[in-house]
Motif scaffolding. Structure first.
Motif, PDB file in Angstrom:
ATOM      1  N   ASP A 149       0.864  -1.187   0.000  1.00 26.13           N
ATOM      2  CA  ASP A 149       0.000   0.000   0.000  1.00 26.13           C
ATOM      3  C   ASP A 149       0.896   1.232   0.000  1.00 26.13           C
ATOM      4  O   ASP A 149       1.961   1.232   0.633  1.00 26.13           O
ATOM      5  CB  ASP A 149      -0.907   0.005   1.234  1.00 26.13           C
ATOM      6  CG  ASP A 149      -2.138   0.878   1.043  1.00 26.13           C
ATOM      7  OD1 ASP A 149      -1.974   2.061   0.669  1.00 26.13           O
ATOM      8  OD2 ASP A 149      -3.260   0.380   1.262  1.00 26.13           O
ATOM      9  N   ASP A 150       0.466   2.282  -0.711  1.00 24.19           N
ATOM     10  CA  ASP A 150       1.272   3.511  -0.720  1.00 24.19           C
ATOM     11  C   ASP A 150       0.916   4.429   0.443  1.00 24.19           C
ATOM     12  O   ASP A 150       1.480   5.512   0.580  1.00 24.19           O
ATOM     13  CB  ASP A 150       1.120   4.257  -2.051  1.00 24.19           C
ATOM     14  CG  ASP A 150      -0.329   4.535  -2.403  1.00 24.19           C
ATOM     15  OD1 ASP A 150      -1.209   4.332  -1.533  1.00 24.19           O
ATOM     16  OD2 ASP A 150      -0.593   4.937  -3.553  1.00 24.19           O
ATOM     17  N   ASP A 151      -0.014   3.991   1.283  1.00 25.50           N
ATOM     18  CA  ASP A 151      -0.382   4.737   2.484  1.00 25.50           C
ATOM     19  C   ASP A 151       0.298   4.076   3.681  1.00 25.50           C
ATOM     20  O   ASP A 151      -0.084   2.980   4.097  1.00 25.50           O
ATOM     21  CB  ASP A 151      -1.905   4.729   2.651  1.00 25.50           C
ATOM     22  CG  ASP A 151      -2.377   5.610   3.805  1.00 25.50           C
ATOM     23  OD1 ASP A 151      -1.639   5.744   4.800  1.00 25.50           O
ATOM     24  OD2 ASP A 151      -3.496   6.138   3.713  1.00 25.50           O
ATOM     25  N   GLN A 152       1.318   4.736   4.225  1.00 23.28           N
ATOM     26  CA  GLN A 152       2.085   4.150   5.314  1.00 23.28           C
ATOM     27  C   GLN A 152       1.215   3.899   6.541  1.00 23.28           C
ATOM     28  O   GLN A 152       1.429   2.938   7.289  1.00 23.28           O
ATOM     29  CB  GLN A 152       3.254   5.071   5.698  1.00 23.28           C
ATOM     30  CG  GLN A 152       4.233   4.447   6.683  1.00 23.28           C
ATOM     31  CD  GLN A 152       4.877   3.170   6.158  1.00 23.28           C
ATOM     32  OE1 GLN A 152       5.308   3.110   5.004  1.00 23.28           O
ATOM     33  NE2 GLN A 152       4.927   2.127   7.001  1.00 23.28           N
ATOM     34  N   GLY A 153       0.210   4.740   6.747  1.00 21.34           N
ATOM     35  CA  GLY A 153      -0.684   4.547   7.885  1.00 21.34           C
ATOM     36  C   GLY A 153      -1.445   3.235   7.786  1.00 21.34           C
ATOM     37  O   GLY A 153      -1.580   2.500   8.779  1.00 21.34           O
ATOM     38  N   LEU A 201      -0.478   0.606   6.039  1.00 15.92           N
ATOM     39  CA  LEU A 201       0.509  -0.463   6.209  1.00 15.92           C
ATOM     40  C   LEU A 201       0.790  -0.724   7.684  1.00 15.92           C
ATOM     41  O   LEU A 201       0.913  -1.875   8.113  1.00 15.92           O
ATOM     42  CB  LEU A 201       1.809  -0.112   5.487  1.00 15.92           C
ATOM     43  CG  LEU A 201       1.821  -0.258   3.965  1.00 15.92           C
ATOM     44  CD1 LEU A 201       3.191   0.135   3.416  1.00 15.92           C
ATOM     45  CD2 LEU A 201       1.486  -1.685   3.550  1.00 15.92           C
ATOM     46  N   ASN A 202       0.889   0.337   8.464  1.00 19.19           N
ATOM     47  CA  ASN A 202       1.155   0.177   9.897  1.00 19.19           C
ATOM     48  C   ASN A 202       0.011  -0.559  10.595  1.00 19.19           C
ATOM     49  O   ASN A 202       0.241  -1.419  11.456  1.00 19.19           O
ATOM     50  CB  ASN A 202       1.366   1.545  10.551  1.00 19.19           C
ATOM     51  CG  ASN A 202       2.665   2.198  10.107  1.00 19.19           C
ATOM     52  OD1 ASN A 202       3.583   1.528   9.627  1.00 19.19           O
ATOM     53  ND2 ASN A 202       2.758   3.519  10.257  1.00 19.19           N
ATOM     54  N   SER A 212       0.031  -4.267   9.406  1.00  9.25           N
ATOM     55  CA  SER A 212       1.187  -4.947   9.987  1.00  9.25           C
ATOM     56  C   SER A 212       0.964  -5.234  11.469  1.00  9.25           C
ATOM     57  O   SER A 212       1.246  -6.337  11.960  1.00  9.25           O
ATOM     58  CB  SER A 212       2.440  -4.089   9.787  1.00  9.25           C
ATOM     59  OG  SER A 212       3.568  -4.723  10.347  1.00  9.25           O
ATOM     60  N   THR A 247       6.407  -5.296   4.279  1.00  6.21           N
ATOM     61  CA  THR A 247       5.598  -4.263   3.629  1.00  6.21           C
ATOM     62  C   THR A 247       6.318  -3.703   2.410  1.00  6.21           C
ATOM     63  O   THR A 247       7.552  -3.720   2.328  1.00  6.21           O
ATOM     64  CB  THR A 247       5.279  -3.108   4.599  1.00  6.21           C
ATOM     65  OG1 THR A 247       6.502  -2.504   5.029  1.00  6.21           O
ATOM     66  CG2 THR A 247       4.496  -3.610   5.802  1.00  6.21           C
ATOM     67  N   ALA A 279       5.724  -0.295  -0.540  1.00  9.31           N
ATOM     68  CA  ALA A 279       4.941   0.909  -0.839  1.00  9.31           C
ATOM     69  C   ALA A 279       4.592   1.036  -2.311  1.00  9.31           C
ATOM     70  O   ALA A 279       3.861   1.952  -2.698  1.00  9.31           O
ATOM     71  CB  ALA A 279       5.702   2.152  -0.378  1.00  9.31           C
TER      72      ALA A 279
END
Length: 450
Positions: free
Chosen positions: A8-12, A14-15, A18, A30, A32
């Motif tokens: 996903d290009d949204d780190q939020g 992904l967090n 995860s 992960t 991006a």
């Protein structure tokens, strides 16, 4: 623990993903973007990829296609808040396991992940070992103690020349057991004939069993099934339906070990293995004089009872997998049955026994289009009949739902075209068109989209 890749290009996002998966004990990587994701997929083995639909530089479906080309057994989930019917159909064709719709509930998300992981395990380990470990004589599933005992009995009685009575409810595959006994006796090179005594009128039954050189103006050059089964096996199912006169003829055959065609006095020597089947006890028929006690005694000197499916729950899931393999071949090893569906299968009473189970599981597999067989693919009446299990209810908002939505849309379109054609044939007369279609004028206009 499973190894999962989240893209996903949204780190939020992904967090969050995860964190949820690590809490469940999984190892999570992960990426991006899709290029990084493919590099990671090629570098190490993963059991599941979870990707956003709108990802760069390739979208989630393009990433799915690349993964399926290189690693067909790797399950892929697509997360989206913008799915359309066209997108869903394209993803289904490419082999997506399922969609996760934003915003998602944690419980639903983890349940979908677990289903995808189980599917991957089924694909990579295969069902061959599972089925073979529970299969006797190549065709009889025997995980339960009841069926193991039955198979031991079969091994014990194979050498005997005595007739065998197989008792079992409808759908327990009595003929299959009869064929196993035939093959185990080393008679594969000789004929095995099966006949349903309930399928014909008494005079037709006699003709089939004993044959005739002539009957009225017609000629029957073929001998009856008994004569054809010489040195082989004859299996008669539903013997309780035999006419008394036919029973007397068979009793004479058993006593003399000879058989004659109808209308002939000449007898031929007969050496045949008798196996007969009944779905119910014949005690009442004997008491009422509808079945000869002497014949019953001769046929029942060795009796096998096939337990109904509800008495051998341990066989149900292996039997379902076995049916898939037998019908669809080795590719069926990639099919998985979800835990909830397994529970339903095991709790259902199966009044139609093995025959009903096979019909249900093969229909479910066809409907699933290669996806794991879940509760949604089982008949509603079966789901509803299982105590403690809620009705299947509305189809989940996943690829299956999109498929049915597309089908409904297509059928509505066909109906609209047909109604418009009828309307045109009636020269645009609403009343005549409505009468021809047997609907009201308001309903006609509604279906035409006016």
């Amino acid at each position: 623990m499973s190894r999962i890749l989240a893209v996903d290009d949204d780190q939020g996002i992904l967090n969050i993903i995860s964190s949820l998966l690590k809490t469940e004990g999984h190892e999570v990587s992960t990426a991006a973007d899709t290029h990084t994701a493919m590099t990671m997929v090629r570098a190490q083995p993963y059991e599941l990829v979870i990707t956003d639909l709108r990802i760069q530089p390739l979208d989630g479906i393009q990433l799915l296609k690349l993964i399926r080309q290189e690693q067909p057994s790797l399950s892929v989930l697509i997360i989206t808040g913008h799915a359309t019917v066209e997108t869903a159909l394209e993803a289904m064709k490419a082999g997506v396991f399922d969609f996760i719709t934003k915003p998602f509930k944690i419980h639903d998300f983890l349940a979908t992940v677990n289903r995808a992981l189980e599917y991957h395990r089924a694909e990579t380990t295969g069902l061959q070992n599972l089925v073979d470990a529970n299969c006797r004589f190549d065709v009889v599933v025997a995980e339960s103690s009841a069926m193991k005992s039955l198979c031991d009995q079969i091994d014990w009685i194979v050498p005997t020349n005595a007739p065998i009575l197989i008792v079992g409810e409808r759908g327990t595959r009595k003929e299959l057991i009869a064929k196993v006994i035939h093959d185990k006796r080393g008679l594969e090179a000789h004929r095995f004939h099966a006949f349903d005594c309930a399928a014909m009128l008494p005079e037709q039954v006699d003709l089939e069993l004993f044959g005739a050189d002539s009957q009225g103006e017609e000629t029957y050059p073929q001998p009856g099934l008994l004569e054809q089964s010489d040195h082989g096996t004859i299996y008669l199912n539903n013997i309780g339906y035999l006419d008394l006169d036919t029973q007397k003829k068979i009793l004479e055959v058993l006593a003399t070990k000879t058989v004659g065609r109808l209308g002939q006095t000449e007898k031929r020597a007969l050496s045949v293995k008798w196996i007969v089947g009944s779905s119910s006890s014949l005690d009442t028929a004997i008491e009422q004089g509808r079945f000869l006690e002497d014949l019953y005694r001769k046929w029942s000197s060795v009796t096998l009872r096939i337990p109904p499916l509800r008495e051998r729950v341990a066989d149900i899931v292996p039997m379902a997998y076995h049916a898939i393999r037998a019908e669809f071949g080795l590719d069926a090893d990639l099919i998985s049955i979800e835990p909830e569906a397994k529970t339903i299968l095991e709790k259902y009473s199966w009044p139609g026994n093995q025959t009903e189970l096979e019909e249900v599981i093969l229909a479910a597999m066809s409907a699933s289009k290669g996806k794991p067989i879940g509760k949604a693919f089982l008949p509603r009446e079966i789901v509803s009949a299982v105590k403690g299990m809620p009705d299947a209810g509305p189809q989940p908002a996943n690829a299956s739902a999109y498929r049915w939505a597309f089908l409904r849309s297509y059928l509505n379109s066909v109906e609209k075209d047909y109604i418009r054609s009828v309307h045109k044939m009636m020269n645009g007369d609403n009343q005549k068109a409505a009468q021809a279609l047997k609907i009201s004028i308001p309903e006609l206009l509604k279906k035409m989209g006016r």
